[in-house]
Design an enzyme around this catalytic site. Structure first.
Site, mmCIF file in Angstrom:
data_model
loop_
_atom_site.group_PDB
_atom_site.id
_atom_site.type_symbol
_atom_site.label_atom_id
_atom_site.label_comp_id
_atom_site.label_asym_id
_atom_site.label_seq_id
_atom_site.Cartn_x
_atom_site.Cartn_y
_atom_site.Cartn_z
ATOM 1 N N GLY A 208 0.839 -1.210 0.000
ATOM 2 C CA GLY A 208 0.000 0.000 0.000
ATOM 3 C C GLY A 208 0.858 1.238 0.000
ATOM 4 N N ASN A 209 0.277 2.353 0.311
ATOM 5 C CA ASN A 209 1.065 3.582 0.444
ATOM 6 C C ASN A 209 0.380 4.502 1.457
ATOM 7 O OD1 ASN A 209 -0.790 5.477 -1.047
ATOM 8 N ND2 ASN A 209 -0.389 3.962 -2.658
#
Ligand code: CTP
Length: 400
Positions: A208-209
Site C-alpha cells: 500500500g502507500n
C-alpha cells in the site's frame, strides 16, 4: 442567483440594525424570500412591524408565539433555508455562536442550521480588535461559517471601517457570489479517484502507500458544492473519511485493477475526471491463498505492472471531456510533471513536491503548482479544502 433562495436573516442589537432594512429590500428585489429572526436586543433598535412589512412574513423572536403559545421550530427553519445571514452580528452574538450558548431563538436556529451561514460583524473598533472577539471569529470560521469582513466595501475606508458592518450592497453581493459559485458546475458530472490502493500479497498482507485520501475528498466536496454530480472512486481510506455532500456517490475499491475497472466504466458518461489517487504501479504476480510462512530464507516477491488508469482515460478522452492528473515528485519535479502531462493526455497536472514541508501524504495542508502545456502557477501552502478551490477553478477554466 438569489432568485427563489430562502434566506434566514438574523438581526441582533446593534445600531447597524437599521441597515437590515436595506439588506431585506435588496434581497427581495433580487427574488429571494426572507425570514427575519431578531434577538430581544435587536428589537430595541428596530421594530418587528417594519421588518414584517418589508418581508411580508411575521418576524420570529421568541421561542413561543406570544398569543397562542405556538412553538416556533428552529429545526424546520434550519432545513428550510438556503442560507442564513446574521447582519448585524454583535460581539455578544458572535461569542454565543462560537460557544453554543443557545439562550435566544436566533442562536437555536443557528445551531440547527443546515445551510451555509454568513456573519457580518458590527461593533466598535476596540470590541472588534479584542482578542476574545478575534478568537470567536476564528472559531466561527473553523466551523465553516463565512465572515463578511467589515470595511472591505467601497463606501467605508479600511481604517475607519474596521468593526463597522459591511455595507448592505456588499453583503448581498457576497451572498450572490456564493450562490453563483455554488451552481457553476450544475449539470456536470465529475469522476474523482482518491486514496491509496492495496495490492494483496496473501490474505493478511498487502502493498500500500501513505495516501490518506484527504485531497480527493476535498475535491469531491468542492465539486459537489458547485452543483456537480460526483462519482468518488476511493481506495481503502480510514473510516473517518466520509463524503458529506448528498451529490457525492462514493464507490469503494481496494486494488488498482478494481479502481481501473470502475473508472473505465464511469468515464464515458463524465464531463471531467480528476485522478488524485495514489495508485500502486505494481501488484504481486500471484496472491497466496494462505498466509505466507516465515522460512528463514530470503523472500522474493514477483510483481507485475498495474494498468495505468490515467493513461487509459487519456486515450479514451473525447473533445468534450477534461482530464486532470496529479504528480507527487521528490526530484526534477517540473520536468517529470511536464512529461506526465503529455504522456497521459491531461489538460493540466497538479504537482506537489515532497520537498515542500506541509505538502503530500497524511497532511492537512498542501502546496501545489498547476502545470498546463504552456503555463505554470505556483500557489502558497493552504489547507486541502482551499487547495481544492484553486484546482476546481482551474478545471472550470479549461472545461469545454
Ligand atoms: N495514475 C493512475 N494509474 C496508475 C498510476 C498513476 O491513474 N496506475 C495517476 C495518478 O492518480 C496521478 C498520475 O497518474 O494522477 C501520476 O501518478 P504517478 O504515480 O506520479 O505517475 P506514474 O506514471 O506512476 O509515474 P512514476 O514513475 O513517477 O510512479
Amino acid at each position: 442567483m438569489l432568485k427563489g433562495k430562502k434566506i434566514v436573516l438574523g438581526i441582533t442589537g446593534s445600531i447597524a440594525a437599521y441597515k437590515s432594512c436595506l439588506i431585506i429590500r435588496q434581497l427581495i428585489k433580487k427574488g429571494a424570500e426572507v425570514q427575519v429572526v431578531i434577538t430581544p436586543a435587536g428589537k430595541e433598535f428596530i421594530t418587528p412591524i417594519t421588518l414584517s412589512a418589508l418581508t411580508s412574513k411575521p418576524v420570529i423572536s421568541e421561542f413561543f408565539s406570544q398569543r397562542d403559545g405556538t412553538w416556533h421550530s428552529h429545526v424546520d427553519l434550519g432545513l428550510w433555508a438556503d442560507a442564513m445571514l446574521i447582519a448585524p452580528a454583535t460581539a455578544s452574538t458572535i461569542g454565543k455562536m462560537a460557544n453554543g450558548i443557545a439562550d435566544n431563538m436566533l442562536i437555536t436556529i443557528y445551531l440547527s442550521m443546515k445551510a451555509p451561514v454568513f456573519v457580518a460583524p458590527a461593533m466598535d473598533l476596540d470590541m472588534y480588535a479584542h482578542p476574545s472577539t478575534q478568537q470567536n471569529l476564528k472559531t466561527l470560521q473553523s466551523y465553516g461559517n463565512h465572515i463578511i469582513e467589515p470595511g472591505t466595501g467601497f463606501l467605508a475606508s479600511k481604517l475607519e471601517g474596521k468593526g463597522r458592518m459591511e455595507e448592505p450592497e456588499n453583503i448581498v453581493a457576497a451572498l450572490e457570489r456564493f450562490f453563483a459559485q455554488q451552481e457553476s458546475l450544475k449539470g456536470k458530472k465529475v469522476l474523482i479517484t482518491a486514496g491509496p490502493t492495496y495490492e494483496k500479497i496473501d490474505p493478511v498482507r498487502f502493498i500500500g502507500n501513505y495516501s490518506s485520501g484527504k485531497m480527493g475528498f476535498a475535491l469531491a466536496e468542492e465539486c459537489a458544492a458547485r452543483g456537480a454530480e460526483v462519482a468518488l472512486v476511493c481506495g481503502p481510506v480510514s473510516a473517518t473519511m466520509q463524503a458529506k455532500h448528498p451529490n457525492i456517490q462514493r464507490i469503494d475499491v481496494e486494488s488498482a485493477r478494481e479502481m481501473y475497472e470502475e473508472c473505465l466504466r464511469l468515464y464515458p458518461s463524465m464531463d471531467s475526471a480528476i485522478l488524485c489517487a495514489a495508485v500502486a504501479d505494481f501488484t504481486p504476480c500471484d496472491v497466496a491463498s494462505q498466509k505466507i510462512k516465515r522460512t528463514g530464507d530470503e523472500m522474493i516477491l514477483h510483481l507485475k505492472p498495474n494498468p495505468d488508469i490515467a493513461a487509459s482515460l487519456g486515450q479514451l478522452k473525447k473533445e468534450s471531456q477534461t482530464l486532470v492528473g496529479f504528480a507527487l515528485e521528490t526530484n526534477d519535479e517540473e520536468t517529470n510533471a511536464q512529461s506526465k502531462l503529455k504522456k497521459k493526455n491531461f489538460d493540466f497536472i497538479v504537482l506537489n513536491s515532497l520537498r515542500d514541508a506541509g505538502a503530500g501524504f497524511q497532511t492537512e495542508t498542501n502546496k501545489i503548482t498547476i502545470i498546463t502545456a504552456d503555463d505554470k502557477t505556483e500557489f502558497p501552502l493552504k489547507s486541502k479544502p482551499e487547495v481544492a478551490v484553486d484546482i476546481i477553478n482551474q478545471m472550470e477554466a479549461v472545461m469545454r
